[in-house]
Every structure is written in structure tokens, then in C-alpha cells.
Design an enzyme around this catalytic site. Structure first.
Site, PDB file in Angstrom:
ATOM      1  N   SER A 175       0.861  -1.175   0.000  1.00 18.62           N
ATOM      2  CA  SER A 175       0.000   0.000   0.000  1.00 18.62           C
ATOM      3  C   SER A 175       0.906   1.235   0.000  1.00 18.62           C
ATOM      4  O   SER A 175       1.701   1.402   0.919  1.00 18.62           O
ATOM      5  CB  SER A 175      -0.893  -0.036   1.249  1.00 18.62           C
ATOM      6  OG  SER A 175      -1.604   1.174   1.383  1.00 18.62           O
ATOM      7  N   LYS A 207      -1.253  -0.932  -4.372  1.00 22.45           N
ATOM      8  CA  LYS A 207      -2.440  -0.139  -4.012  1.00 22.45           C
ATOM      9  C   LYS A 207      -1.947   1.268  -3.752  1.00 22.45           C
ATOM     10  O   LYS A 207      -0.942   1.458  -3.072  1.00 22.45           O
ATOM     11  CB  LYS A 207      -3.082  -0.748  -2.772  1.00 22.45           C
ATOM     12  CG  LYS A 207      -3.863   0.222  -1.877  1.00 22.45           C
ATOM     13  CD  LYS A 207      -4.680  -0.535  -0.854  1.00 22.45           C
ATOM     14  CE  LYS A 207      -4.852   0.248   0.439  1.00 22.45           C
ATOM     15  NZ  LYS A 207      -5.610  -0.521   1.443  1.00 22.45           N
ATOM     16  N   ASP A 265     -14.109  -1.276   3.112  1.00 20.60           N
ATOM     17  CA  ASP A 265     -13.178  -1.461   4.226  1.00 20.60           C
ATOM     18  C   ASP A 265     -13.861  -0.885   5.466  1.00 20.60           C
ATOM     19  O   ASP A 265     -14.567  -1.595   6.202  1.00 20.60           O
ATOM     20  CB  ASP A 265     -11.848  -0.756   3.884  1.00 20.60           C
ATOM     21  CG  ASP A 265     -10.856  -0.707   5.032  1.00 20.60           C
ATOM     22  OD1 ASP A 265     -11.190  -1.124   6.148  1.00 20.60           O
ATOM     23  OD2 ASP A 265      -9.713  -0.215   4.830  1.00 20.60           O
ATOM     24  N   LYS A 322      -3.000   5.298  -2.484  1.00 15.95           N
ATOM     25  CA  LYS A 322      -3.975   6.115  -1.780  1.00 15.95           C
ATOM     26  C   LYS A 322      -4.371   7.258  -2.705  1.00 15.95           C
ATOM     27  O   LYS A 322      -3.528   7.803  -3.437  1.00 15.95           O
ATOM     28  CB  LYS A 322      -3.347   6.677  -0.504  1.00 15.95           C
ATOM     29  CG  LYS A 322      -3.044   5.589   0.533  1.00 15.95           C
ATOM     30  CD  LYS A 322      -4.321   5.020   1.137  1.00 15.95           C
ATOM     31  CE  LYS A 322      -4.016   3.987   2.204  1.00 15.95           C
ATOM     32  NZ  LYS A 322      -5.245   3.470   2.823  1.00 15.95           N
ATOM     33  N   ASP A 344      -7.314   3.358  -2.961  1.00  9.49           N
ATOM     34  CA  ASP A 344      -8.025   3.422  -1.666  1.00  9.49           C
ATOM     35  C   ASP A 344      -8.252   4.893  -1.307  1.00  9.49           C
ATOM     36  O   ASP A 344      -7.306   5.666  -1.169  1.00  9.49           O
ATOM     37  CB  ASP A 344      -7.181   2.736  -0.578  1.00  9.49           C
ATOM     38  CG  ASP A 344      -7.924   2.629   0.758  1.00  9.49           C
ATOM     39  OD1 ASP A 344      -9.090   3.057   0.839  1.00  9.49           O
ATOM     40  OD2 ASP A 344      -7.319   2.110   1.719  1.00  9.49           O
ATOM     41  N   GLU A 357     -11.332   1.050  -3.337  1.00  9.26           N
ATOM     42  CA  GLU A 357     -11.592   0.768  -1.925  1.00  9.26           C
ATOM     43  C   GLU A 357     -12.193   1.984  -1.218  1.00  9.26           C
ATOM     44  O   GLU A 357     -11.664   3.090  -1.307  1.00  9.26           O
ATOM     45  CB  GLU A 357     -10.257   0.357  -1.269  1.00  9.26           C
ATOM     46  CG  GLU A 357     -10.368  -0.101   0.167  1.00  9.26           C
ATOM     47  CD  GLU A 357      -9.002  -0.564   0.715  1.00  9.26           C
ATOM     48  OE1 GLU A 357      -8.082  -0.814  -0.083  1.00  9.26           O
ATOM     49  OE2 GLU A 357      -8.870  -0.647   1.945  1.00  9.26           O
ATOM     50  N   GLY A 417      -4.440  -4.074   6.095  1.00 14.63           N
ATOM     51  CA  GLY A 417      -3.312  -3.889   7.008  1.00 14.63           C
ATOM     52  C   GLY A 417      -3.484  -2.627   7.828  1.00 14.63           C
ATOM     53  O   GLY A 417      -4.162  -1.683   7.404  1.00 14.63           O
ATOM     54  N   LYS A 457     -10.147  -6.899   8.061  1.00 18.35           N
ATOM     55  CA  LYS A 457      -9.114  -6.585   9.049  1.00 18.35           C
ATOM     56  C   LYS A 457      -9.677  -7.061  10.381  1.00 18.35           C
ATOM     57  O   LYS A 457     -10.741  -6.575  10.792  1.00 18.35           O
ATOM     58  CB  LYS A 457      -8.877  -5.075   9.145  1.00 18.35           C
ATOM     59  CG  LYS A 457      -8.277  -4.436   7.911  1.00 18.35           C
ATOM     60  CD  LYS A 457      -8.173  -2.927   8.089  1.00 18.35           C
ATOM     61  CE  LYS A 457      -7.619  -2.276   6.836  1.00 18.35           C
ATOM     62  NZ  LYS A 457      -7.848  -0.812   6.822  1.00 18.35           N
TER      63      LYS A 457
HETATM   64  O1  SMG Z   1      -0.465  -2.146   6.766  1.00 18.49           O
HETATM   65  O2  SMG Z   1       0.353  -1.968   4.758  1.00 18.49           O
HETATM   66  C1  SMG Z   1      -0.384  -1.580   5.680  1.00 18.49           C
HETATM   67  C2  SMG Z   1      -1.219  -0.358   5.431  1.00 18.49           C
HETATM   68  C3  SMG Z   1      -2.359  -0.655   4.548  1.00 18.49           C
HETATM   69  O3  SMG Z   1      -3.400   1.185   3.493  1.00 18.49           O
HETATM   70  C4  SMG Z   1      -3.368   0.480   4.457  1.00 18.49           C
HETATM   71  N1  SMG Z   1      -4.208   0.626   5.496  1.00 18.49           N
HETATM   72  O4  SMG Z   1      -7.413   1.991   4.770  1.00 18.49           O
HETATM   73  O5  SMG Z   1      -6.563   0.161   4.185  1.00 18.49           O
HETATM   74  C5  SMG Z   1      -6.477   1.222   4.789  1.00 18.49           C
HETATM   75  C6  SMG Z   1      -5.243   1.632   5.561  1.00 18.49           C
HETATM   76  C7  SMG Z   1      -5.572   1.897   6.988  1.00 18.49           C
HETATM   77  C8  SMG Z   1      -4.454   2.447   7.773  1.00 18.49           C
HETATM   78  S1  SMG Z   1      -4.004   4.022   7.299  1.00 18.49           S
HETATM   79  C9  SMG Z   1      -3.598   4.849   8.696  1.00 18.49           C
HETATM   80 MG    MG Z   2      -8.568   0.888   3.287  1.00 22.45          MG
END
Ligand code: SMG
Ligand code: MG
Length: 369
Positions: free
Chosen positions: A135, A161, A238, A163, A188, A213, A290, A262
Site C-alpha cells: 500500500s 495499491k 473497508d 492512496k 483506496d 476501496e 493492514g 481486518k
Molecule cells: O499495513 O500496509 C499496511 C497499510 C495498509 O493502506 C493500508 N491501510 O485503509 O486500508 C487502509 C489503511 C488503513 C491504515 S491508514 C492509517
Molecule cells: Mg482501506
């Protein structure tokens, strides 16, 4: 197993690089590590709350309070022979799913160790390796993002992935697709958009994304169904999925075609498995999300992701993608086929390095029966 002692630690670990999302920028990660001792076995779990209520309404402080004043007193001194017993003891307390999942995961580890089976086996896992991706946070420019993604592809990650956030979306997808036309790519939004932003997502339909996402509000299911109807690309929920009942509502309303699981968000491994099984029965693929876990939480994530319907690559990257040094041994490494190996030793299958855990602990409290 009689629960004799429980310890909680507020930890703070510095990230190797800042992680920017539509919610803000993180440079370190604060979680709660839970340790449970009983009948000679020790179980470890990670509660994935963060410092501020941005991703979730829970925080380190709320989870500390709920663990200390409600959940821990409920199980301390009791005989727990199945995880269901512990869940039943906490069930009357509403919400606070990350706090519950933190304690539940430590109990799973302790019980699996007492039985000498791996957590993967105990949860119903069927695979030795699980597909994983990475991510990637928001970068200053599209060029910087292309460079960062290029580095992760070099390291062997085969699913990327990224953001996105309003104004920092379609241009990023375009730039990546130009440079890497064939990679597995998904985005995401962490709830940053509204239904009126449909054109942004319609434009994404041209870029062969695996999924989009959580585009809309963090508790919404209904508006996502309206958006999904207008898109070819699957929506993945999510933040909106906290329970099996939420998953049912989302699939009945056709709000998404994929679900991110999760354990922290849904209250533990038990609820995660229930959502996994339900999605499997409806031919809906799931994948493991994650929360920038240390090796303790990561070990549990890899075990859960070994269940058969986790068919899409998870946000489970190597320890070194997050931290200079992990607090467990062995560290989690990426295999050359973009998979991660599922631990086979009893419980979560890793050793906690006490000196490193001590160094990242900012507060500790111990409870004895
Ligand atoms: O653990 O690799 C990881 C991060 C994956 O993007 C990730 N998590 O919305 O999916 C999500 C985010 C939540 C945490 S962001 C603070
Ligand atoms: Mg997410």
C-alpha cells in the site's frame, strides 16, 4: 487454560517513511501490545488502534480504558478453553472492536500454543504462502509516485495499491498506467468522496483497476450501492464493514463486489472467519487489509489470510517496508513470487524480541488474578 496474568503495552514505532492518506500523514505508529499468560503458555496480540480517531473512532486511550476497566477484568482468573468463552464474556460491551480484537488475538495465540498447533491451522487456513502487495501513500507529485511504485516493483511486489484524495486521484492513476500498463493496481480513498464525485470514479473505469476501496463515507452502505451501480470497476468496502451483519447488508444491497477484512476492524479473528465464510458462500472474494502492524499483528494477519477465500493479494508487506527493525524474529520477508510464508510453529509462530519491545514501549500495565 486459567488466565493468570495479562499485560498491556502502549507502543510507539517510527515508520521508515511517512505514510500519507486522505486522513493525514503518519510518521510513527502507536498500538497496544497485549500479553496473556496462563498454564505455562504465553499469547501475544496487537490492538491496532491509533493515536487519533481518524481511520476508526477508537484510539489508544479508548482501547486502554476498555481493556483495563471492562475486558481484562472479565477474563482474568477465569478458565478459558475456547476463544468463544472469552468472546461471550465481552459480548455485552458494545463496540470497541479493536480493543476486543487485541485481547482476542492474544488468547488465540495462547490457546493455539497450549494445543501445539499453528494459528493458521486453528483458524482453518489451507495455504502455506499467501499473495501480498504493498500500500503506497500519497506522494508529492505523480512523478514521485511513479518512482516509489517502481522501487516496490523492483523489490518484488506484484500488486500495488495507491492512496487517493480529492484532487489527487485520476492523474495518479493515469501516470502509473502510462509507466506500468500491466501491473495489478487498485486505489483506496479512505472515505474521502461523496456520491456527487461519481465522475472521478467513472473516469477510473478506463484504467483496468482491480478495485476501488472505500470511496464514500466510513459508515455508509447505501450510497455505495448507488455508486457501484454506475461503475464497471468493483467497489471494495473497508471502513463500512464492522460485522457479519454489515457484510450481509453490503452484499444484499450490491454495495460492493469485494470485501477487505481486518480483524481489528471487525472485533477479532472469529468475526473475520465468519465474514470470510459468508463471502465464500456468495462467491465474493476477500483480501486481508493492514494497519501497519508490527510482526506480532502481522503474524496473525498472515495466518488469517491463509484461509481459502482470501484470493486477492493482501496489504501484508515485509517488516522492512514499515520499520527499521521489527520486534519479532524471524522478521516477515517477501518471497520472490510476491507471497509471504505462513508460520507453521505453534500459535502465531514467531518469537517476540523482549529488548526491542521494551525500547518501543511508552506505557505498561500489568493485571494479575
Ligand atoms: O499495513 O500496509 C499496511 C497499510 C495498509 O493502506 C493500508 N491501510 O485503509 O486500508 C487502509 C489503511 C488503513 C491504515 S491508514 C492509517
Ligand atoms: Mg482501506
Amino acid at each position: 487454560m486459567r488466565i493468570e496474568r495479562i499485560e498491556i503495552r502502549h507502543t510507539k514505532m517510527e515508520l521508515v517513511s511517512a505514510f500519507e492518506t486522505s486522513m493525514g500523514v503518519e510518521t510513527y505508529e502507536e498500538h497496544i501490545i497485549v500479553r496473556v499468560d496462563g498454564d505455562g503458555a504465553t499469547g501475544w496480540g496487537e490492538c491496532v488502534v491509533e493515536e487519533a480517531p481518524l481511520y476508526s473512532s477508537e484510539t489508544v486511550q479508548t482501547a486502554w480504558h476498555v481493556l483495563r476497566d471492562f475486558l481484562i477484568p472479565g477474563v482474568l482468573g477465569r478458565k478459558i478453553s475456547r476463544v468463544d468463552d472469552a468472546i461471550a464474556l465481552g459480548a455485552k460491551f458494545r463496540g470497541h472492536r479493536m480493543a476486543k480484537a487485541g485481547l482476542e488475538s492474544a488468547l488465540w495465540d495462547a490457546l493455539a500454543k497450549a494445543k501445539s498447533v499453528s494459528l493458521s491451522k486453528m483458524l482453518g487456513g489451507t495455504r502455506e504462502r499467501v499473495p501480498v502487495g504493498v500500500s503506497v501513500g500519497l506522494q508529492a507529485t505523480p512523478e514521485a509516485l511513479v518512482k516509489k511504485v517502481g522501487q516496490y516493483l523492483e523489490e518484488g511486489y506484484r500488486r500495488i495499491k495507491i492512496k487517493i484524495a480529492p484532487g489527487r486521484d485520476i492523474a495518479l492513476v493515469k501516470a502509473l498506467r502510462k509507466e506500468f500498463p500491466k501491473i495489478l493496481l487498485q486505489v483506496d480513498a479512505n472515505s474521502a468522496y461523496e456520491l456527487s464525485d461519481v465522475d472521478v470514479f467513472r473516469a477510473m473505469d478506463d484504467y483496468d483497476l482491480l478495485l476501488i476501496e472505500q470511496p464514500l463515507s466510513y459508515e455508509d452502505i447505501y450510497d455505495h450501492s448507488k455508486l457501484q451501480r454506475k461503475l464497471k470497476t468493483p467497489i471494495c468496502l473497508d471502513e463500512s464493514i464492522h460485522t457479519l451483519a454489515d457484510a450481509r447488508a453490503a452484499l444484499e444491497l450490491e454495495s460492493c463486489r469485494v470485501i477487505n477484512i481486518k480483524p481489528g476492524r471487525v472485533g477479532g479473528f472469529m468475526e473475520s472467519v465468519a465474514i470470510h465464510d459468508y463471502c465464500a458462500s456468495r462467491n465474493i472474494p476477500v483480501w486481508h487489509g493492514g494497519m501497519l502492524e508490527s510482526g506480532i499483528g502481522r503474524a496473525g494477519n498472515v495466518a488469517l489470510a491463509s484461509l481459502p477465500n482470501f484470493t486477492l493479494p493482501g496489504d501484508i508487506s515485509a517488516s522492512k517496508r514499515y520499520y527499521k527493525e521489527d520486534i519479532v524474529e524471524p522478521e516477515f520477508v517477501l518471497n520472490s513470487d510476491s507471497t509471504m510464508t505462513v508460520p507453521t510453529r505453534p500459535g502465531i509462530g514467531i518469537e517476540v524480541l523482549m529488548d526491542r519491545l521494551e525500547r518501543v514501549t511508552v506505557r505498561r500495565e500489568e493485571f494479575k488474578s
